[in-house]
Design an enzyme around this catalytic site. Structure first.
Site, PDB file in Angstrom:
ATOM      1  N   SER A  21       0.821  -1.210   0.000  1.00 54.96           N
ATOM      2  CA  SER A  21       0.000   0.000   0.000  1.00 54.96           C
ATOM      3  C   SER A  21       0.858   1.265   0.000  1.00 54.96           C
ATOM      4  CB  SER A  21      -0.925   0.002   1.219  1.00 54.96           C
ATOM      5  OG  SER A  21      -1.634   1.220   1.253  1.00 54.96           O
ATOM      6  N   HIS A  46      -0.982  -1.054  -4.417  1.00 54.16           N
ATOM      7  CA  HIS A  46      -2.288  -0.664  -3.890  1.00 54.16           C
ATOM      8  C   HIS A  46      -2.284   0.847  -3.630  1.00 54.16           C
ATOM      9  CE1 HIS A  46      -6.061  -1.580  -1.748  1.00 54.16           C
ATOM     10  NE2 HIS A  46      -5.685  -0.664  -0.859  1.00 54.16           N
ATOM     11  N   ASP A  48      -4.491   4.031  -2.228  1.00 52.32           N
ATOM     12  CA  ASP A  48      -5.650   4.405  -1.411  1.00 52.32           C
ATOM     13  C   ASP A  48      -6.020   5.863  -1.630  1.00 52.32           C
ATOM     14  OD1 ASP A  48      -6.136   2.000   0.212  1.00 52.32           O
ATOM     15  OD2 ASP A  48      -4.131   2.389   0.996  1.00 52.32           O
ATOM     16  N   MET A  50      -8.539   8.813  -0.724  1.00 53.50           N
ATOM     17  CA  MET A  50      -9.500   9.182   0.331  1.00 53.50           C
ATOM     18  C   MET A  50      -9.959  10.622   0.132  1.00 53.50           C
ATOM     19  SD  MET A  50      -7.476   7.734   3.645  1.00 53.50           S
ATOM     20  CE  MET A  50      -6.673   6.139   3.654  1.00 53.50           C
ATOM     21  N   HIS A  79      -7.875   1.745  -4.826  1.00 52.98           N
ATOM     22  CA  HIS A  79      -8.932   1.569  -3.819  1.00 52.98           C
ATOM     23  C   HIS A  79      -9.513   2.937  -3.494  1.00 52.98           C
ATOM     24  CE1 HIS A  79      -9.749   0.499   0.724  1.00 52.98           C
ATOM     25  NE2 HIS A  79     -10.862   0.754   0.067  1.00 52.98           N
ATOM     26  N   MET A  81     -11.757   5.298  -1.487  1.00 48.63           N
ATOM     27  CA  MET A  81     -12.539   5.519  -0.266  1.00 48.63           C
ATOM     28  C   MET A  81     -13.143   6.906  -0.386  1.00 48.63           C
ATOM     29  SD  MET A  81      -9.813   3.804   2.329  1.00 48.63           S
ATOM     30  CE  MET A  81      -8.567   3.863   1.072  1.00 48.63           C
ATOM     31  N   MET A 150     -12.316  -5.159   3.996  1.00 50.49           N
ATOM     32  CA  MET A 150     -11.538  -4.306   4.900  1.00 50.49           C
ATOM     33  C   MET A 150     -11.398  -5.027   6.241  1.00 50.49           C
ATOM     34  SD  MET A 150     -10.621  -1.754   3.148  1.00 50.49           S
ATOM     35  CE  MET A 150      -9.696  -1.067   4.519  1.00 50.49           C
ATOM     36  N   PHE A 156      -7.077   4.966   7.639  1.00 47.42           N
ATOM     37  CA  PHE A 156      -5.724   5.138   8.180  1.00 47.42           C
ATOM     38  C   PHE A 156      -4.931   3.836   8.053  1.00 47.42           C
ATOM     39  CE2 PHE A 156      -8.723   7.818  10.400  1.00 47.42           C
ATOM     40  CZ  PHE A 156      -8.145   9.079  10.267  1.00 47.42           C
ATOM     41  N   GLY A 157      -3.623   3.985   7.853  1.00 46.87           N
ATOM     42  CA  GLY A 157      -2.736   2.828   7.907  1.00 46.87           C
ATOM     43  C   GLY A 157      -2.382   2.523   9.359  1.00 46.87           C
ATOM     44  N   GLY A 158      -1.753   1.401   9.566  1.00 45.88           N
ATOM     45  CA  GLY A 158      -1.195   1.071  10.874  1.00 45.88           C
ATOM     46  C   GLY A 158      -2.201   0.721  11.958  1.00 45.88           C
ATOM     47  N   ASP A 188      -7.369  -6.042   3.314  1.00 47.01           N
ATOM     48  CA  ASP A 188      -6.649  -4.767   3.468  1.00 47.01           C
ATOM     49  C   ASP A 188      -6.791  -4.245   4.894  1.00 47.01           C
ATOM     50  OD1 ASP A 188      -5.563  -2.247   3.098  1.00 47.01           O
ATOM     51  OD2 ASP A 188      -7.154  -1.521   1.770  1.00 47.01           O
ATOM     52  N   GLY A 189      -5.638  -4.130   5.578  1.00 47.52           N
ATOM     53  CA  GLY A 189      -5.623  -3.532   6.915  1.00 47.52           C
ATOM     54  C   GLY A 189      -5.042  -4.480   7.950  1.00 47.52           C
ATOM     55  N   GLY A 190      -3.939  -4.077   8.556  1.00 46.18           N
ATOM     56  CA  GLY A 190      -3.344  -4.888   9.623  1.00 46.18           C
ATOM     57  C   GLY A 190      -2.773  -6.208   9.148  1.00 46.18           C
ATOM     58  N   GLY A 210       0.612  -2.274   4.159  1.00 48.85           N
ATOM     59  CA  GLY A 210       1.214  -0.950   4.164  1.00 48.85           C
ATOM     60  C   GLY A 210       2.368  -0.847   5.119  1.00 48.85           C
ATOM     61  N   SER A 211       2.046  -0.624   6.403  1.00 48.73           N
ATOM     62  CA  SER A 211       3.109  -0.350   7.371  1.00 48.73           C
ATOM     63  C   SER A 211       4.042  -1.546   7.596  1.00 48.73           C
ATOM     64  CB  SER A 211       2.500   0.115   8.700  1.00 48.73           C
ATOM     65  OG  SER A 211       1.406  -0.674   9.049  1.00 48.73           O
TER      66      SER A 211
HETATM   67  C1  DX5 Z   1      -6.738   1.845   5.071  1.00 48.43           C
HETATM   68  C2  DX5 Z   1      -6.159   1.571   3.703  1.00 48.43           C
HETATM   69  C3  DX5 Z   1      -5.099   0.547   3.695  1.00 48.43           C
HETATM   70  C4  DX5 Z   1      -3.862   0.882   4.497  1.00 48.43           C
HETATM   71  C5  DX5 Z   1      -3.335  -0.392   5.071  1.00 48.43           C
HETATM   72  O1  DX5 Z   1      -7.872   2.609   4.973  1.00 48.43           O
HETATM   73  O2  DX5 Z   1      -7.188   1.143   2.821  1.00 48.43           O
HETATM   74  O3  DX5 Z   1      -4.721   0.169   2.375  1.00 48.43           O
HETATM   75  O4  DX5 Z   1      -2.860   1.501   3.739  1.00 48.43           O
HETATM   76  O5  DX5 Z   1      -2.304  -0.098   5.930  1.00 48.43           O
HETATM   77  P1  DX5 Z   1      -1.754  -1.156   6.974  1.00 48.43           P
HETATM   78  O6  DX5 Z   1      -1.246  -2.331   6.185  1.00 48.43           O
HETATM   79  O7  DX5 Z   1      -0.666  -0.387   7.659  1.00 48.43           O
HETATM   80  O8  DX5 Z   1      -2.885  -1.528   7.885  1.00 48.43           O
HETATM   81 ZN    ZN Z   2      -6.676   0.190   0.799  1.00 45.26          ZN
END
Ligand code: DX5
Ligand code: ZN
Length: 231
Positions: A21, A46, A48, A50, A79, A81, A150, A156-158, A188-190, A210-211
């Site tokens: 991401s 990927h 994102d 927003m 993606h 949002m 999701m 948000f990431g992380g 996607d996420g965590g 992502g992170s």
């Molecule tokens: C969150 C995004 C994700 C995000 C994932 O709204 O859609 O793509 O970047 O980040 P991590 O992998 O750090 O949870």
């Molecule tokens: Zn995403």
């Protein structure tokens, strides 16, 4: 190189696809980060987008995506949002995106939007927030190339992985089997070294991360690690 067949999105790899991401990249060194992605075993990138309305955060838009597209050789997995993402189908196609994913919760006329994405020459993904059940996709499931679940509340990431995603993946896998759909399941996420193997066992095809990838001193190794043999 694993790929998606143009008209029939069957999976041609026995390994998970990995879609790092961009949101977690170091934007002060976008070129360096994209060159790392190009050298890596990542399958897609990927992206994102927003709008500060559908989600409580603003990320980046077309100027950044166009810059990324000029450097990144991996297919773009976009993606959205944002509310009413159908407004940007043409622009996303012109950008050269491979996949355009829109939220179920953001589209009043989802069936039309899916068809417009296909007409514009892209793969169509539908995204579900953690609180949205998979059965709501029953009427469109045969038309989509990918379902993105999701595993955090988007924005948000992380964030921490929501455990319910594991059983949700299993429910979606059963639903796809029931209707003979070859749509991919993306999460996607965590996603990290602890959650990813459990997601793969539950039936995931594509891991967004992502992170875990960009926050590590060896992102190439993290990407390689996320390429799991599928069960
Ligand atoms: C969150 C995004 C994700 C995000 C994932 O709204 O859609 O793509 O970047 O980040 P991590 O992998 O750090 O949870
Ligand atoms: Zn995403």
């Amino acid at each position: 190189m694993p790929q998606l067949i143009a008209t029939n999105p069957e999976i041609v790899t026995m390994k998970t696809l990995v879609s790092p991401s961009l949101l977690a990249a170091d934007f002060t060194d976008l070129r360096g980060q994209m060159e790392m992605i190009n050298r890596s075993e990542a399958d897609w990138l990927h992206c994102d987008v927003m709008d500060g309305s559908f989600v409580p955060n603003i990320s980046f838009g077309f100027p950044v995506l166009q810059a990324v597209k000029r450097i990144c050789v991996k297919p773009l997995d976009v993606h959205y949002m944002i509310v009413n993402p159908e407004r940007y189908i043409e622009q996303t196609a012109q950008l050269g995106a491979m996949m355009m994913s829109v939220h179920y919760e953001a589209c009043t006329h989802l069936d039309r939007t899916i068809h417009e994405i296909h007409m514009a020459g892209m793969k169509a993904g539908v995204v579900l927030n953690p609180s949205t059940p998979v059965h709501l996709l029953q009427e469109v499931i045969e038309d989509v190339d990918m379902v993105l679940l999701m595993s955090v509340n988007p924005g948000f990431g992380g964030q921490h992985f929501i455990e319910n995603t594991i059983s949700k993946v299993q429910r979606l896998r059963a639903m796809l089997a029931n209707c003979g759909s070859s749509a991919l399941i993306e999460v996607d996420g965590g996603v990290n070294g602890e959650t990813a193997p459990r997601l793969v066992r539950a039936g995931v095809d594509v891991l967004v991360s992502g992170s875990y990838v960009f926050g590590d001193k060896d992102p190439l190794a993290r990407i390689r690690e996320l390429k799991y043999e599928k069960v």
